[in-house]
Design a protein around this motif. Sequence first.
Motif, PDB file in Angstrom:
ATOM      1  N   GLN A   1     -39.953  -8.725 -40.342  1.00 54.73           N
ATOM      2  CA  GLN A   1     -39.105  -8.321 -39.034  1.00 54.73           C
ATOM      3  C   GLN A   1     -37.890  -9.369 -38.598  1.00 54.73           C
ATOM      4  OE1 GLN A   1     -41.287  -6.619 -35.830  1.00 54.73           O
ATOM      5  NE2 GLN A   1     -39.254  -6.597 -34.263  1.00 54.73           N
ATOM      6  N   TRP A   2     -37.186  -9.053 -38.077  1.00 52.38           N
ATOM      7  CA  TRP A   2     -35.803  -9.855 -37.809  1.00 52.38           C
ATOM      8  C   TRP A   2     -36.497 -10.709 -36.637  1.00 52.38           C
ATOM      9  CZ3 TRP A   2     -33.076 -11.149 -33.911  1.00 52.38           C
ATOM     10  CH2 TRP A   2     -32.139 -12.016 -33.565  1.00 52.38           C
ATOM     11  N   MET A   3     -36.030 -12.511 -36.788  1.00 52.83           N
ATOM     12  CA  MET A   3     -36.085 -13.076 -35.759  1.00 52.83           C
ATOM     13  C   MET A   3     -35.394 -13.893 -35.977  1.00 52.83           C
ATOM     14  SD  MET A   3     -38.892 -13.364 -34.074  1.00 52.83           S
ATOM     15  CE  MET A   3     -39.731 -15.403 -34.292  1.00 52.83           C
ATOM     16  N   PRO A   4     -34.938 -14.216 -34.066  1.00 54.46           N
ATOM     17  CA  PRO A   4     -32.934 -14.943 -34.104  1.00 54.46           C
ATOM     18  C   PRO A   4     -33.652 -16.365 -34.962  1.00 54.46           C
ATOM     19  CG  PRO A   4     -34.161 -14.414 -32.083  1.00 54.46           C
ATOM     20  CD  PRO A   4     -35.517 -13.940 -33.427  1.00 54.46           C
TER      21      PRO A   4
ATOM     22  N   LYS B   1     -44.309 -15.376 -39.201  1.00 54.85           N
ATOM     23  CA  LYS B   1     -44.589 -13.892 -39.145  1.00 54.85           C
ATOM     24  C   LYS B   1     -44.004 -14.211 -37.724  1.00 54.85           C
ATOM     25  CE  LYS B   1     -48.452 -14.160 -36.500  1.00 54.85           C
ATOM     26  NZ  LYS B   1     -47.983 -14.493 -34.859  1.00 54.85           N
ATOM     27  N   PHE B   2     -43.230 -12.504 -37.273  1.00 60.97           N
ATOM     28  CA  PHE B   2     -42.904 -12.424 -36.131  1.00 60.97           C
ATOM     29  C   PHE B   2     -43.256 -12.897 -34.757  1.00 60.97           C
ATOM     30  CE2 PHE B   2     -41.550  -9.391 -32.655  1.00 60.97           C
ATOM     31  CZ  PHE B   2     -39.857  -9.583 -32.297  1.00 60.97           C
TER      32      PHE B   2
END
Length: 376
Positions: free
Chosen positions: A1-4, A27-28
């Motif tokens: 999953q996308w992270m900043p 990980k997220f």
Amino acid sequence: QWMPTRLINVGPSNGSQEPFLQTEFAKFESYIALSYCWGHSQQVTTIRENVEAHKRKFSYDSLPQTIQHAISATRKLEVRYLWVDTLCIVQDGGEGEDWQAESARMADIYGDAFLTIEAALASDSNEGFLCLRENPHRWNIQPCRISYCTEDGKLCGSILLGFSTWQRRDPLFNRGWTFQERKLSRRVLTFHRNYVSFTCRQGTAREDSVLPLGFTLTQNIYQGDSPFRSLANQSREECLYLWYECVEKYSVRLLTFPRDKLPAISGCAHKFHERIGGAYYAGLWGNEMALGLLWRRTESQSPLLKPQEPRAPSWSWAALDGPIEYDSNILFLYDVRTLSIFHLKVEECTVAVSSLDPMGHAPTGTLKISGHMRKA
């Protein structure tokens, strides 16, 4: 999953560790985003020169009070990470490549945050938001319940009368960038002058509300100050109506840097594009250009002001400063099948986007249309 790209690691909840900037994640991780007013105070920012030092630690005491309070609140909520624009975006360098790249991802940054904290009461980053209330004793007044029945007896219930909580508009809600920060968020915890409120996509609960605990008041989809519901379940016409309502509400807000007019709402534009589709021309949708051109100055308002440097083509609402509006009757009646009533055809439309964000700064453009003409 996308992270900043970057997050502030606030450390354990007991505050035993200084916060630092983290850039790698296995990980997220859940994180909180902060929405606040910069104001005129000297900001502690991340720049190329200090980014490595910030990865080691921030000096908590050197941070503006609003950011200190956000770190404290994040720890109290037992969340490990916090996103703050001044610290998580590199603020200098060349053409501002990092700022351009990160500002184009606001829909993800605020949309994926576990929670957004709004420091609504503070007009400056040194004011903070965890402070004494102006009159905390007023909330001890309990609401008065009055029984009510219609004359035919078919509808009976109670009316709750509570202490008036009217107050002047919080400073945060006058700022341009904070409009989309709220709209894009899943959950918002807002610190007002006299109370705290919590808003999600289902409704709003206020600390000072006369409604009993657990009561949910569902928000209407067109209410412009609540976070987005899922646009996927709405028709294109409903999404268009909601977009232009957002534009109206956004137009009354103020920006420190006039060139931010389009970047500061590009996160919303990206979300709407998922549903509306087609080309995007400096705040207008290419496949609905005839409708998008029908903006006007709000009645009883002073003339719209032109910024010193162009930031959008003259036919876009983003070219001028001041409140604008669309005719609600046209928006309600609009349907793709009624496009012919405008007798307008777009022959050619282009914009020159001068940023990494295709929905960002677009100072120039051309529009060629054909249609009937009438003497004004």
